[in-house]
Enzyme design. Structure first.
Site, PDB file in Angstrom:
ATOM      1  CD  GLU A 124       0.958   1.085  -9.590  1.00  0.00           C
ATOM      2  OE1 GLU A 124       1.712   0.949  -8.630  1.00  0.00           O
ATOM      3  OE2 GLU A 124      -0.024   1.847  -9.587  1.00  0.00           O
ATOM      4  CD  GLU A 232      -5.845   1.927 -10.489  1.00  0.00           C
ATOM      5  OE1 GLU A 232      -5.292   2.826  -9.821  1.00  0.00           O
ATOM      6  OE2 GLU A 232      -5.459   0.754 -10.495  1.00  0.00           O
TER       7      GLU A 232
HETATM    8  C1  XIL Z   1      -4.741   2.749  -3.691  1.00  0.00           C
HETATM    9  C2  XIL Z   1      -5.963   2.789  -2.785  1.00  0.00           C
HETATM   10  O1  XIL Z   1      -6.920   3.652  -3.343  1.00  0.00           O
HETATM   11  C3  XIL Z   1      -5.549   3.261  -1.401  1.00  0.00           C
HETATM   12  O2  XIL Z   1      -6.640   3.144  -0.499  1.00  0.00           O
HETATM   13  C4  XIL Z   1      -4.357   2.464  -0.878  1.00  0.00           C
HETATM   14  O3  XIL Z   1      -3.914   3.026   0.322  1.00  0.00           O
HETATM   15  C5  XIL Z   1      -3.229   2.439  -1.885  1.00  0.00           C
HETATM   16  O4  XIL Z   1      -3.715   1.969  -3.126  1.00  0.00           O
HETATM   17  N1  XIL Z   1      -2.767   2.377  -8.354  1.00  0.00           N
HETATM   18  C6  XIL Z   1      -3.456   1.217  -8.099  1.00  0.00           C
HETATM   19  C7  XIL Z   1      -4.416   1.171  -6.976  1.00  0.00           C
HETATM   20  O5  XIL Z   1      -3.352   0.249  -8.872  1.00  0.00           O
HETATM   21  O6  XIL Z   1      -4.495  -0.115  -6.400  1.00  0.00           O
HETATM   22  C8  XIL Z   1      -4.086   2.184  -5.916  1.00  0.00           C
HETATM   23  O7  XIL Z   1      -5.106   2.171  -4.928  1.00  0.00           O
HETATM   24  C9  XIL Z   1      -3.930   3.555  -6.541  1.00  0.00           C
HETATM   25  C10 XIL Z   1      -2.801   3.546  -7.532  1.00  0.00           C
END
Ligand code: XIL
Length: 321
Positions: A124, A232
């Site tokens: 990101e 994701e």
């Molecule tokens: C999220 C987790 O699922 C949560 O438990 C944490 O509080 C924040 O991060 N993009 C990503 C992930 O790359 O690492 C994130 O995961 C969600 C968004």
């Protein structure tokens, strides 16, 4: 009941994000349906490296061991991210001191989790709007300078030549952000292929993105001659800022969700020559980050298995083709 990953054997591995609880509470579904996992938080900068001279790998190691013992692939996630990063990282005065900290972080973490076949080296780093500039304004950027993304990939490549290096981001089908991500990868890879793949996070909903946008994004990224993974995936029942709070998921929304999952996986199958993995961000609806983000206490049901770990209609659509 069919196994998800076996159904997709000829397409791509099917993964889930897990944590140290869900590898126990959701072990049955994981073993039956998934052949890849990602640690939801346990391999990120703050959890692995809370103090300059202290690494904490216990939680991450439990997850890596679970993957190894069950013959699952492990995706490494993530080495450089603006969230979940320790402040000590940015306290040095010079760019050189920041790079040397980054170097030891990347090397120590990659060496420890040497079972991971790939890493989301940076996560990101592109900003979402025109006003904020091309790269997201983060302490990493301030400490390391404009070329920090490339520096991170060079370090990771030197640590391990065999591990696949990914860039990972969200809003990845939005045309403006898509083009920026494309430009970033193209420029990092200009002399030498440092980025092997792009991870489309796939935090989508029953409302967006539309199927054409997904296809356009996949084709554009594939033209960079890199692997693509969906890293994701989840399909929210709500628009991002919708504050509706429900105790149970309405059937009409679950039907729309099933249709969306159906269409999305059709697209993934169509582009199987580019796609080397599809990972869902969680295992079952009882544990999803979307039940507290972006709206606190807004229970969501974004995955393929329900609160009681039963296959949903969306699951049936994904395995019937
Ligand atoms: C999220 C987790 O699922 C949560 O438990 C944490 O509080 C924040 O991060 N993009 C990503 C992930 O790359 O690492 C994130 O995961 C969600 C968004």
């Amino acid at each position: 009941m069919k196994s998800l990953f076996e159904t997709y054997n000829e397409y791509f591995p099917i993964g889930a994000a897990v944590n140290t609880r869900t590898i126990k509470t959701h072990a049955d579904i994981l073993k039956k349906h998934f052949n890849s996992i990602t640690a939801e938080n346990e391999m990120k900068p703050l959890p692995t490296h809370p103090l300059k001279d202290k690494y904490t790998f216990e939680a991450g190691n439990l997850i890596a061991d679970f993957a190894r013992q069950n013959n699952m692939q492990l995706r490494g996630h993530t080495l450089v991210w603006h969230n979940n990063s320790p402040d000590w990282f940015f306290e040095g005065k010079t760019k050189e001191s920041a790079i040397s900290k980054l170097q030891s972080h990347i090397k120590t973490v990659m060496d420890n989790f040497n079972y991971a076949y790939c890493w989301d080296v940076t996560n990101e780093v592109i900003s979402d709007d025109k006003e904020s500039g091309f790269l997201r304004q983060t302490p990493w950027l301030s400490a390391l300078g404009e070329d920090y993304v490339e520096i991170a990939y060079r370090i990771a490549r030197n640590v391990n030549k065999d591990v696949k290096l990914f860039y990972n981001d969200y809003n990845e089908t939005n045309p403006m952000k898509r083009d920026r991500i494309y430009d970033l990868i193209k420029s990092v890879n200009k002399d030498k292929k440092l980025i092997d793949g792009f991870g489309l996070q796939g935090h989508w909903s029953i409302y967006q993105p539309d199927e054409d946008e997904i296809c356009e994004a996949i084709e554009k990224y594939a033209s960079l001659d890199i692997e693509l993974q969906i890293t994701e995936l989840d399909v929210s029942l709500f628009r991002f800022e919708d504050r509706t709070k429900l105790d149970f998921p309405p059937q009409d929304l679950l039907n729309l969700q099933a249709e969306k999952y159906d269409n999305i996986f059709k697209i993934f199958r169509k582009y199987k020559k580019y796609i080397t993995g599809v990972t869902l961000w969680g295992v079952a609806d009882d544990e999803s980050w979307l039940s507290y983000f972006p709206v606190k206490d807004r229970k969501n049901w974004p995955l393929l298995f329900d609160d009681n770990h039963k296959e949903k209609l969306a699951f049936e659509k994904v395995v019937e083709f």
